[in-house]
Design an enzyme around this catalytic site. Structure first.
Site, PDB file in Angstrom:
ATOM      1  N   GLU A   3     -18.056  -4.431   5.573  1.00  0.00           N
ATOM      2  CA  GLU A   3     -19.486  -4.928   5.675  1.00  0.00           C
ATOM      3  C   GLU A   3     -20.260  -3.463   5.362  1.00  0.00           C
ATOM      4  OE1 GLU A   3     -21.307  -7.321   8.456  1.00  0.00           O
ATOM      5  OE2 GLU A   3     -19.439  -8.619   8.483  1.00  0.00           O
TER       6      GLU A   3
ATOM      7  N   ASP B 286     -30.163  -7.222  14.998  1.00  0.00           N
ATOM      8  CA  ASP B 286     -29.227  -6.090  15.212  1.00  0.00           C
ATOM      9  C   ASP B 286     -29.879  -5.508  16.836  1.00  0.00           C
ATOM     10  OD1 ASP B 286     -27.310  -5.678  13.303  1.00  0.00           O
ATOM     11  OD2 ASP B 286     -29.090  -5.301  12.007  1.00  0.00           O
TER      12      ASP B 286
ATOM     13  N   TYR C 169     -18.438 -16.397   8.978  1.00  0.00           N
ATOM     14  CA  TYR C 169     -18.812 -15.498   9.992  1.00  0.00           C
ATOM     15  C   TYR C 169     -19.354 -16.159  11.279  1.00  0.00           C
ATOM     16  CZ  TYR C 169     -20.660 -10.909  12.049  1.00  0.00           C
ATOM     17  OH  TYR C 169     -20.922  -9.900  12.796  1.00  0.00           O
TER      18      TYR C 169
END
Length: 262
Positions: free
Chosen positions: A42, A53, A167
């Site tokens: 990734e 994040d 994911y």
């Protein structure tokens, strides 16, 4: 992408930020990760407002942006990685705003030409992703979907349409190292895995060998981001310096080996 996800091998998907700490180091880090056992890479595009994040990857984005990295430059790193010997699939991880400014059609066209294998956009809701997903399909790119422990009906819809690998987000919130994972994640992973026709990989908070071992019992692979990015960040200066880079790369490989060893 199919070759990487169709075997019985457990997937190990590391996340790194393009340009952290430099473009040249990013290429060598990618090669080191493949040598250490990565099955898919990734490659994160640095962004000034990475909502999904935590502080570790935010700091990496700041370092990369300060060094002049951009979406266009990051894409062009991939053929350089290939020329240097990288063989595993590369997934571009980018927020939607940089992608929108770049142009969705332009991005998909260039990504296909540059040998990129897929795209993951964490802040693009499933309900609004049909156009981009179709563009990717038309250009033989895997549009990677994120699925979180929300409503079962929504999870099943996402699982049904996903490409490449699915994911699975281990918990709601931002990325970051977690000492413990929410115990409800196991039922979530069971539901998704039963519904998915493609491999499942779990991320967000995977940071220890023990967690990797446990998650491999409930998913087809793991995604490791913040823990790895922290190791890279601690070796920023050594990675920038050609004379000390090999030593830093060795330490990165040693960390990965300790993380994924059975």
């Amino acid at each position: 992408m199919e070759a990487a996800t169709s075997t019985n091998q457990s997937l190990f998907i590391p996340f790194i930020t393009a340009g952290d700490p430099s473009a040249e180091a990013t290429i060598e880090i990618a090669l080191a990760l493949e040598e250490a056992g990565a099955t898919i890479l990734e490659l994160g595009i640095p962004y000034s407002d990475p909502l999904a994040d935590g502080p570790t990857i935010q700091a990496a984005s700041k370092r990369a942006l300060k060094g002049g990295m951009s979406l266009e430059k990051a894409l062009k790193l991939v053929p350089q990685m290939r020329k240097s010997g990288l063989t595993i699939p590369v997934i571009i991880f980018t927020y939607f705003n940089p992608l929108l400014q770049y142009g969705e059609e332009r991005f998909v066209n260039e990504a296909a030409e540059l040998g990129i294998d897929g795209l993951l956009v964490p802040d693009l809701p499933y309900e609004e992703s049909e156009h981009l997903a179709q563009l990717c399909e038309d250009h033989h790119l895997s549009f990677i979907s994120l699925v979180a422990p929300t409503s079962k009906q929504r999870m099943l819809k996402i699982a049904e349409r996903s490409k490449g690998f699915l994911y699975c987000v281990s918990s709601l919130g931002v990325t970051g190292v977690r000492n413990e994972l929410d115990p409800r994640v196991y039922d979530f992973l069971k539901t998704v895995r039963e519904a998915s026709k493609i491999p499942t990989a779990v991320g967000f908070g995977i940071s220890s060998n023990e967690q990797v071992k446990v998650m491999r019992e409930h998913a087809d692979g793991v995604v490791v981001g913040s823990a790895l990015v922290a190791v890279i960040g601690e070796r920023e200066e050594a990675l920038k310096n050609k004379e000390t880079r090999n030593s830093a790369l060795y330490e990165i490989k040693k960390f990965v080996t300790s993380l994924i060893s059975s």
